[in-house]
Design an enzyme around this catalytic site. Structure first.
Site, PDB file in Angstrom:
ATOM      1  N   ARG A  55      13.041   4.618   5.420  1.00 43.58           N
ATOM      2  CA  ARG A  55      12.594   5.877   4.083  1.00 43.58           C
ATOM      3  C   ARG A  55      14.696   5.320   3.810  1.00 43.58           C
ATOM      4  O   ARG A  55      15.552   5.852   4.326  1.00 43.58           O
ATOM      5  CB  ARG A  55      12.862   7.259   3.789  1.00 43.58           C
ATOM      6  CG  ARG A  55      13.366   8.373   5.019  1.00 43.58           C
ATOM      7  CD  ARG A  55      12.930   9.223   4.864  1.00 43.58           C
ATOM      8  NE  ARG A  55      14.087  10.394   3.955  1.00 43.58           N
ATOM      9  CZ  ARG A  55      15.789   9.661   4.437  1.00 43.58           C
ATOM     10  NH1 ARG A  55      16.064   9.504   5.213  1.00 43.58           N
ATOM     11  NH2 ARG A  55      16.716   9.869   3.397  1.00 43.58           N
ATOM     12  N   ALA A  57      16.837   4.899  -0.362  1.00 41.23           N
ATOM     13  CA  ALA A  57      17.310   3.852  -0.548  1.00 41.23           C
ATOM     14  C   ALA A  57      18.091   2.827  -0.306  1.00 41.23           C
ATOM     15  O   ALA A  57      16.819   1.503  -0.375  1.00 41.23           O
ATOM     16  CB  ALA A  57      17.984   4.311  -2.454  1.00 41.23           C
ATOM     17  N   ARG A  89       6.822   1.656  -3.204  1.00 40.88           N
ATOM     18  CA  ARG A  89       7.726   3.129  -3.869  1.00 40.88           C
ATOM     19  C   ARG A  89       8.074   3.919  -5.198  1.00 40.88           C
ATOM     20  O   ARG A  89       9.120   2.138  -5.516  1.00 40.88           O
ATOM     21  CB  ARG A  89       8.495   3.713  -2.670  1.00 40.88           C
ATOM     22  CG  ARG A  89       7.966   4.304  -1.517  1.00 40.88           C
ATOM     23  CD  ARG A  89       8.700   5.263  -0.808  1.00 40.88           C
ATOM     24  NE  ARG A  89       8.993   6.764  -1.238  1.00 40.88           N
ATOM     25  CZ  ARG A  89       9.892   7.681  -1.128  1.00 40.88           C
ATOM     26  NH1 ARG A  89      10.882   7.286   0.342  1.00 40.88           N
ATOM     27  NH2 ARG A  89       9.704   8.883  -1.341  1.00 40.88           N
ATOM     28  N   ASP A 225      18.738   7.613  -5.478  1.00 44.06           N
ATOM     29  CA  ASP A 225      17.966   7.011  -5.786  1.00 44.06           C
ATOM     30  C   ASP A 225      17.408   5.405  -6.691  1.00 44.06           C
ATOM     31  O   ASP A 225      17.370   5.087  -5.881  1.00 44.06           O
ATOM     32  CB  ASP A 225      16.379   7.339  -5.213  1.00 44.06           C
ATOM     33  CG  ASP A 225      16.157   8.167  -4.102  1.00 44.06           C
ATOM     34  OD1 ASP A 225      16.337   9.008  -4.156  1.00 44.06           O
ATOM     35  OD2 ASP A 225      15.855   7.177  -3.417  1.00 44.06           O
TER      36      ASP A 225
HETATM   37  O1  MRU Z   1      11.410  10.117  -0.411  1.00 43.50           O
HETATM   38  P1  MRU Z   1      13.358   9.957   0.298  1.00 43.50           P
HETATM   39  O2  MRU Z   1      13.107  10.093   1.377  1.00 43.50           O
HETATM   40  O3  MRU Z   1      13.184   8.632   0.540  1.00 43.50           O
HETATM   41  O4  MRU Z   1      14.165  10.186  -0.888  1.00 43.50           O
HETATM   42  C1  MRU Z   1      15.982  10.021   0.187  1.00 43.50           C
HETATM   43  C2  MRU Z   1      16.666  10.277  -0.817  1.00 43.50           C
HETATM   44  O5  MRU Z   1      15.942  11.335  -2.280  1.00 43.50           O
HETATM   45  C3  MRU Z   1      18.188  10.238  -0.841  1.00 43.50           C
HETATM   46  O6  MRU Z   1      19.090  11.319  -0.923  1.00 43.50           O
HETATM   47  C4  MRU Z   1      18.400   9.053  -1.500  1.00 43.50           C
HETATM   48  O7  MRU Z   1      17.825   8.061  -1.024  1.00 43.50           O
HETATM   49  C5  MRU Z   1      20.113   8.263  -0.710  1.00 43.50           C
HETATM   50  S1  MRU Z   1      20.065   7.579   0.875  1.00 43.50           S
HETATM   51  C6  MRU Z   1      20.808   7.274   1.219  1.00 43.50           C
END
Ligand code: MRU
Length: 343
Positions: A55, A57, A89, A225
Site C-alpha cells: 500500500r 501510492a 484500487r 495519492d
Molecule cells: O490506503 P493507503 O494506505 O494505500 O493510503 C496511503 C496514503 O494515503 C498515503 O498517505 C499516500 O499513498 C502517500 S504514500 C507515500
C-alpha cells in the site's frame, strides 16, 4: 530501509523483484509480525494491492510496474495484465502511471520496471533532501497515515524529510495520527520511526486539532495519492480536516510527493475517483466487532484537500506553491527515468 529483526539489522525495500516473483513486506500484519510475501502471478498481485498487503501510492506503483514485467516473463498478455492491475484500487495515480510507463517499454519490461522503481527510490530520497530545508531543529511535526519507506519502496515521501532531518543532526519529533480505520499511522509510521530511532507519539485521530490549538505542532507533512493540476489532492481519509485545522491555527501544511503522483489530466480535486472500502474495516478491529451487527458503516478511504490549505508541495525537483505546479507539467512520464540525472 534498515530493519531490526531479533537484534539483527538488515536492509529492506517495501517491494522488490526476483524474476518472476514479486516480493513484498506484508503491511497488513506489522508491527506484530514481519513477513515477506511472494507474488507469483497477476491475480495474486491484484489481491495484494486490493487487500493492502502492499500500500501507499509509490509502493503500489512499484508493485504494479513489476506486475507488468512479471506478466511478460510468464508469457501472459501484458495489456490484459495491466488492465487487471489497474483495477485493484482507483485513487493512487502512481498505479496508472507505473503500468502505462512499463507498457510503453514492453519489449524490455523487466529492465524498465527495475529502472522505474530505482527512479522512485531516488525521487523519494530527493524529497527528503528538499524537505529537510523546511525543518528546523527540534521541530514538532504532525503526519497522517503512513507515507514512509513502506509506502514508497524506500525513504518515504512525508517521512523522507524527517529521516533526513534526523540524519543531519536535527532532533525532529513526530505526532503520529493513528489513522482509522486501517491504522497505518499507529501500526506502520510508528514502527518505521522506532526503527529509525526518531522520537514520536501516536495520537488518536481527533487529537490533532487540540495539539495545534495548544501550539504543540510546528508543521504538518503528509503524502498524497493523487494531486491534480490546481494542487487539490487526495490522501488518506482525515487529511482534509487536519489541513483545515492547520490553517486555522497558523501551522504550515506541506504535501510531499514524487512526479508519479501528479495527475495533470484532472483540473481539480472534484474529479479524483475516491475508493470506498468495506464496512467491516470500520465496524471491526482485528476481527472484533465494535459496532452493533445491525449498524451499517460508510468507509471512504481518501478525502480531497483543496489547494488553498497547502503551504507548499515538496517534490524531487524542489518545493513549489500551488500556483507554481505548472512548472512540473513538462516533466512527463516519457522521461521519468532519464530526468533523474537532471534533477
Ligand atoms: O490506503 P493507503 O494506505 O494505500 O493510503 C496511503 C496514503 O494515503 C498515503 O498517505 C499516500 O499513498 C502517500 S504514500 C507515500
Amino acid at each position: 530501509m534498515k530493519i531490526n529483526i531479533d537484534g539483527k539489522t538488515s536492509d529492506f525495500k517495501a517491494v522488490w523483484y526476483e524474476e518472476p516473483v514479486i516480493k513484498m513486506i506484508d503491511q497488513r500484519i506489522l508491527p506484530e509480525s514481519f513477513k515477506i510475501v511472494d507474488i507469483r502471478n497477476t491475480k495474486e498481485l491484484y489481491d495484494a494491492i486490493k487487500d493492502m498487503t502492499v500500500r501507499g501510492a509509490p509502493s503500489i506503483g512499484a508493485a504494479a510496474a513489476y506486475g507488468v514485467a512479471q506478466a511478460r516473463a510468464l508469457g501472459k498478455d501484458i495489456e490484459e495484465a495491466g488492465k487487471l492491475i489497474k483495477s485493484a484500487r482507483p485513487t493512487a495515480y502512481d498505479l496508472f502511471f507505473a503500468v502505462d510507463f512499463v507498457l510503453q517499454h514492453k519489449e524490455e519490461a523487466s529492465r524498465y520496471a527495475e529502472k522505474y522503481v530505482d527512479s522512485i527510490v531516488e525521487r523519494s530520497r530527493l524529497i527528503g533532501v528538499n524537505g529537510n530545508e523546511l525543518i528546523g531543529n527540534s521541530k514538532k511535526i504532525l503526519t497522517h497515515c503512513n507515507a514512509g519507506a513502506l509506502a514508497s519502496v524506500d525513504y518515504g515521501t512525508a517521512l523522507s524529510p524527517i529521516r533526513k532531518a534526523k540524519e543531519s543532526g536535527k532532533n525532529p519529533f513526530v505526532w503520529v495520527d493513528e489513522t482509522r480505520p486501517r491504522l497505518q499511522g499507529a501500526r506502520l509510521t510508528a514502527w518505521e520511526l522506532v526503527q529509525e530511532g526518531i522520537e514520536h507519539k501516536v495520537i488518536a485521530d481527533n487529537a490533532a486539532g487540540f495539539l495545534m490549538y495548544r501550539g504543540q505542532v510546528d508543521l504538518a507533512i503528509v503524502g498524497a495519492d493523487r494531486i491534480t493540476k490546481n494542487g487539490d489532492f487526495a490522501n488518506k481519509i482525515g487529511t482534509y480536516e487536519k489541513a483545515v485545522l492547520a490553517k486555522e491555527n497558523g501551522v504550515s501544511f506541506y504535501v510531499a510527493a514524487p512526479l508519479s503522483t501528479f495527475d495533470f489530466s484532472i483540473e481539480n480535486g472534484r474529479d479524483i475517483p475516491i475508493e470506498v472500502r468495506s464496512e467491516e474495516e470500520v465496524k471491526d478491529i482485528k476481527g472484533m466487532a465494535i459496532s452493533p451487527r445491525e449498524s451499517h458503516a460508510y468507509n471512504p478511504a481518501f478525502d480531497v484537500t483543496p489547494n488553498r490549505y497547502v503551504t507548499a508541495y515538496i517534490t524531487e525537483y524542489g518545493v513549489y506553491k500551488s500556483s507554481e505546479l505548472q512548472k512540473l507539467k513538462g516533466k512527463g512520464k516519457e522521461s521519468i527515468i532519464e530526468q533523474i540525472g537532471n534533477i
